[in-house]
Design a protein around this motif. Sequence first.
Motif, PDB file in Angstrom:
ATOM      1  N   LEU A   1       0.835  -1.252  -0.090  1.00 47.09           N
ATOM      2  CA  LEU A   1      -0.025   0.139  -0.035  1.00 47.09           C
ATOM      3  C   LEU A   1       0.880   1.156  -0.092  1.00 47.09           C
ATOM      4  CD1 LEU A   1      -2.722  -1.298   2.336  1.00 47.09           C
ATOM      5  CD2 LEU A   1      -3.320  -0.879   0.291  1.00 47.09           C
ATOM      6  N   LYS A   2       1.900   1.180   0.601  1.00 42.72           N
ATOM      7  CA  LYS A   2       2.890   2.486   0.671  1.00 42.72           C
ATOM      8  C   LYS A   2       3.317   2.661  -0.627  1.00 42.72           C
ATOM      9  CE  LYS A   2       6.868   3.831   3.482  1.00 42.72           C
ATOM     10  NZ  LYS A   2       7.793   3.524   4.291  1.00 42.72           N
ATOM     11  N   GLN A   3       3.597   1.772  -1.120  1.00 41.65           N
ATOM     12  CA  GLN A   3       4.308   1.798  -2.682  1.00 41.65           C
ATOM     13  C   GLN A   3       3.220   2.206  -3.499  1.00 41.65           C
ATOM     14  OE1 GLN A   3       7.489   0.713  -3.523  1.00 41.65           O
ATOM     15  NE2 GLN A   3       7.298   1.249  -5.537  1.00 41.65           N
ATOM     16  N   ARG A   4       1.998   1.813  -3.481  1.00 40.23           N
ATOM     17  CA  ARG A   4       1.005   2.285  -4.455  1.00 40.23           C
ATOM     18  C   ARG A   4       0.618   3.945  -4.160  1.00 40.23           C
ATOM     19  NH1 ARG A   4      -3.652  -2.193  -3.209  1.00 40.23           N
ATOM     20  NH2 ARG A   4      -2.519  -3.981  -4.352  1.00 40.23           N
ATOM     21  N   ILE A   5       0.742   4.264  -2.783  1.00 44.62           N
ATOM     22  CA  ILE A   5       0.654   5.645  -2.722  1.00 44.62           C
ATOM     23  C   ILE A   5       1.722   6.343  -3.122  1.00 44.62           C
ATOM     24  CG2 ILE A   5       0.343   7.341  -0.650  1.00 44.62           C
ATOM     25  CD1 ILE A   5      -1.245   5.254   0.853  1.00 44.62           C
ATOM     26  N   CYS A   6       2.892   6.013  -3.039  1.00 45.40           N
ATOM     27  CA  CYS A   6       4.266   6.703  -3.521  1.00 45.40           C
ATOM     28  C   CYS A   6       4.140   6.855  -4.905  1.00 45.40           C
ATOM     29  CB  CYS A   6       5.549   5.927  -3.121  1.00 45.40           C
ATOM     30  SG  CYS A   6       5.757   6.209  -1.390  1.00 45.40           S
ATOM     31  N   GLU A   7       3.732   5.895  -5.756  1.00 47.82           N
ATOM     32  CA  GLU A   7       3.522   5.748  -6.929  1.00 47.82           C
ATOM     33  C   GLU A   7       2.433   6.803  -7.353  1.00 47.82           C
ATOM     34  OE1 GLU A   7       2.921   1.829  -8.233  1.00 47.82           O
ATOM     35  OE2 GLU A   7       4.861   1.446  -7.581  1.00 47.82           O
ATOM     36  N   CYS A   8       1.442   6.999  -6.775  1.00 42.15           N
ATOM     37  CA  CYS A   8       0.314   7.989  -7.047  1.00 42.15           C
ATOM     38  C   CYS A   8       0.838   9.265  -7.042  1.00 42.15           C
ATOM     39  CB  CYS A   8      -0.826   7.368  -6.246  1.00 42.15           C
ATOM     40  SG  CYS A   8      -2.370   8.693  -6.290  1.00 42.15           S
ATOM     41  N   ILE A   9       1.330   9.602  -5.870  1.00 39.82           N
ATOM     42  CA  ILE A   9       2.005  10.978  -5.471  1.00 39.82           C
ATOM     43  C   ILE A   9       3.029  11.314  -6.643  1.00 39.82           C
ATOM     44  CG2 ILE A   9       3.209  12.271  -4.038  1.00 39.82           C
ATOM     45  CD1 ILE A   9       1.749  10.935  -1.858  1.00 39.82           C
ATOM     46  N   ALA A  10       3.861  10.546  -6.918  1.00 35.43           N
ATOM     47  CA  ALA A  10       4.941  10.921  -8.048  1.00 35.43           C
ATOM     48  C   ALA A  10       4.375  10.940  -9.198  1.00 35.43           C
ATOM     49  CB  ALA A  10       5.860   9.535  -7.977  1.00 35.43           C
ATOM     50  N   GLU A  11       3.409  10.407  -9.684  1.00 27.69           N
ATOM     51  CA  GLU A  11       2.544  10.516 -10.981  1.00 27.69           C
ATOM     52  C   GLU A  11       1.789  11.674 -11.068  1.00 27.69           C
ATOM     53  OE1 GLU A  11      -0.879   8.350 -13.659  1.00 27.69           O
ATOM     54  OE2 GLU A  11      -0.063   7.203 -12.040  1.00 27.69           O
ATOM     55  N   HIS A  12       1.001  11.957 -10.022  1.00 26.27           N
ATOM     56  CA  HIS A  12       0.146  13.237 -10.195  1.00 26.27           C
ATOM     57  C   HIS A  12       0.886  14.420  -9.524  1.00 26.27           C
ATOM     58  CE1 HIS A  12      -3.322  10.723 -11.459  1.00 26.27           C
ATOM     59  NE2 HIS A  12      -2.846   9.854 -10.500  1.00 26.27           N
ATOM     60  N   LYS A  13       1.700  14.378  -8.786  1.00 22.71           N
ATOM     61  CA  LYS A  13       2.562  15.737  -8.446  1.00 22.71           C
ATOM     62  C   LYS A  13       3.641  15.857  -9.254  1.00 22.71           C
ATOM     63  CE  LYS A  13      -0.215  16.539  -4.884  1.00 22.71           C
ATOM     64  NZ  LYS A  13      -1.217  17.789  -4.833  1.00 22.71           N
ATOM     65  N   GLY A  14       4.203  15.231  -9.944  1.00 22.79           N
ATOM     66  CA  GLY A  14       5.058  15.368 -11.042  1.00 22.79           C
ATOM     67  C   GLY A  14       6.563  15.207 -10.255  1.00 22.79           C
ATOM     68  N   CYS A  15       6.706  14.484  -9.376  1.00 20.12           N
ATOM     69  CA  CYS A  15       7.989  14.297  -8.584  1.00 20.12           C
ATOM     70  C   CYS A  15       8.658  12.992  -8.827  1.00 20.12           C
ATOM     71  CB  CYS A  15       7.773  14.652  -7.224  1.00 20.12           C
ATOM     72  SG  CYS A  15       6.882  13.257  -6.054  1.00 20.12           S
ATOM     73  N   GLU A  16       9.849  12.810  -8.425  1.00 25.65           N
ATOM     74  CA  GLU A  16      10.362  11.641  -8.566  1.00 25.65           C
ATOM     75  C   GLU A  16      10.090  10.883  -7.206  1.00 25.65           C
ATOM     76  OE1 GLU A  16      12.631  10.396 -10.701  1.00 25.65           O
ATOM     77  OE2 GLU A  16      12.434  12.225 -11.744  1.00 25.65           O
ATOM     78  N   ILE A  17       9.890   9.521  -7.488  1.00 22.47           N
ATOM     79  CA  ILE A  17       9.278   8.651  -6.564  1.00 22.47           C
ATOM     80  C   ILE A  17      10.279   8.399  -5.556  1.00 22.47           C
ATOM     81  CG2 ILE A  17       9.948   6.609  -7.646  1.00 22.47           C
ATOM     82  CD1 ILE A  17       7.439   5.207  -6.383  1.00 22.47           C
ATOM     83  N   GLU A  18      11.661   8.592  -5.752  1.00 21.49           N
ATOM     84  CA  GLU A  18      12.626   8.475  -4.716  1.00 21.49           C
ATOM     85  C   GLU A  18      12.368   9.684  -3.512  1.00 21.49           C
ATOM     86  OE1 GLU A  18      13.070   8.146  -7.642  1.00 21.49           O
ATOM     87  OE2 GLU A  18      13.625   6.186  -7.898  1.00 21.49           O
TER      88      GLU A  18
END
Length: 783
Positions: free
Chosen positions: A541-558
């Motif tokens: 679940l943590k990975q999914r939320i991180c991927e969502c934020i990276a995709e929609h906020k335009g930031c690097e997932i790292e």
Amino acid sequence: MRNLTDVTPTNTASKNSARKHESAPKHVAGEATYVDDIIEPRGTLYGAVGFSSIAKGKITALDLSEVRASEGVVDVLEVDDIPGHIDIAAVFDGDPLLTKDDIKYQGQPIFVVAATTELQARRAVRKAKIDYQEMEPLLNVTQALEREQFVRPSHYMKRGHYDEAMAQADYRLQAQQHVGGQEHFYLEGQVALVVPMEDQGMLVYSSTQHPSEVQKLVAEVLNVPFNRITVDMRRMGGGFGGKESQAAAWACMAALLVLKTGRAVKVRLPRSDDMTMTGKRHPFYNTYDIGFDENGLIQAADIMVAGDCGHSADLSDAIVDRAMFHADNAYYLPNVTIAGHRCMTNTVSHTAFRGFGGPQGMMIIERAMDDIARAVGCDPLDVRKRNLYGGVGRDTTPYHQQVEHNLLPELIEQLETSSDYWQRRADITQWNQTSRVLKRGLALTPVKFGISFTLQHLNQAGALIHIYTDGSIQVNHGGTEMGQGLHTKIIQIVAQALSLNPDDIQITATRTDKVPNTSPTAASSGTDLNGQAAKNAALILKQRICECIAEHKGCEIETVRFEDGQVRWREQDQEESMSFAQAAQFAYVNRVSLSATGYYKTPKIWYDRNAAKGRPFFYFANGAAVSEVIVDTLTGEYRVVAVDILHDVGRSLNPAVDLGQIEGGFIQGMGWLTTEELKWNDKGVLTSNGPATYKIPAISDTPPRFKVSLFERDNDEETVYHSKAVGEPPFMLAISVWSALRDAVSSLSDYTISPSLDSPATPERVLDAVMATRDQLRQGETL
């Protein structure tokens, strides 16, 4: 893409926290709901079990007419009423739910009554008229061994060249011991409530350590698919192994009565019936034949362990295996043979109990350590230290597993110092030289306990986590809570994985319709298995939320990280954040699943039974205890006056829970070895069937000095946050009490005689050991 599995959370709110038990306030306030507290549906019936009064024979006549006519009786269940399986054995056949002919033990269920009140049901079962053709029961484990009356084939382990090594040994000793069994004496007795549902379905509330097995067996006796049965288990008032396999029968009886009557049914055993009809810790008969040198270093060992299994196999095959696996305890045996026998007697089928055979196996080698020390004139601690597993060449068990990361030499040295062992030994020796009646004893004994189910396929677990859009979390997993703090630890594990406050996480009842095909909560593996499964679900679940934020906020997932209830990221060189609740809502709006299952299976483990070789355990938990006792040699009465414990828990997930488990395990082990005596008469009738005839330790038995410390060092294996199991290993620390009693009696001979002392070491047995030692002195005999 970043994998979050190995990322360490940055918050410390839940890490290594001595957090209170998640149900503690409810326990104290009386608000915790157990099976018997569940509000029953209207029209619920109550069951009572009619059972055999003899230990062996046949039923020649069974008249239940007065039972059926008794006030309030709605129906009666007999064996011919069962539409599906009759045998509900856990592994091997031999445990019929009900019988109408053969009787194999006193307490064997024959019929079940359903009545409108519990009292009416209990009164009704007494009106049964049963005639028996009684036969002589087999009750003695040594007789069963001589007659080769076994419930399962014997098993053997071997390493090295025992015969040659024994022929060259400087000294040789032989001994035998009887190790008593133990009643589970859980506060909450066996109980099940079954409610009828649609489509032949049933909802089963059962006080069980193994919901999936209850589901399976209820379905099989009803002859319906497993998916029709749902088992719900929120908490138990104690289990200790007594509800691993033996909780199923009462749920099956209730379910069959539901099928017959169409109404909800509760079956709750009275304490005396519970103690009569359910299995206990296996009594054992053990022997050793050991060769050693002038320093007490073992050169050859032939060990035999024979478990009194009762009338059927139940879990005895694995229990005797574990006794064999632990017959070495912490000591390297260079040339060794170990035999394990599963003896059949006409008693209730003995079953799992904390330690699962390991404690009974350890007892014989710990007796040997004391005996060897007396023979060569050394302190028993010196002999134990010399025989510990060591480096290359002294690191292989009798079953050929390498003992890696051995902490015991360092742990024992630390405990020696902190307990002031050697000064106390000098003081006690001096005391015993001048005190004619009261004798003091001291012993330090170690524990090396293997962690994993020895049946490989049980080493797996699942978990289910839901994140709701307000940021609250619900966790469900396959483990069961019986007071040991499993739910508390799993809440902390999930909180740590998501960097949240544990108060935001709720654990729900263990249910077979949420996490299927679960293993029992046993073998000290509850946190190792279910905690890792829950952690894996949280990280998905943590990975999914991180991927969502990276995709929609335009930031690097790292750059996305979870910190103290916040989700932070870097966006165009700016630090941005939102609360976890906002992040959950954000993920939901962007169509991200906020529900995940986690799975875990223990790596590295295997065992070739035919070759008696393998790695049955993922790792070993360690500990050591120093116990001091004082014995009245005129009466055999004694007191445990001081206990110092240092126990290995890896990186503790919750020091408060771990300390509680160590303290409780030690006291329960002390009871097993001192006061808790199972008694059957010569007809095979259990006479120790209640608290008036069976003595568990009271608060007054707690030693005045009771110092428990954690040997905290990260587990070298990849367990959940590098913790170690803590449920069973502390139980065996209590062997130090038994050894200290022997030490006190041995002081009568200036430590030249090593007295025989079977367990439980009741005052009567201690007095017998005192008298036997004095007799040997008068006859001029020593080892």
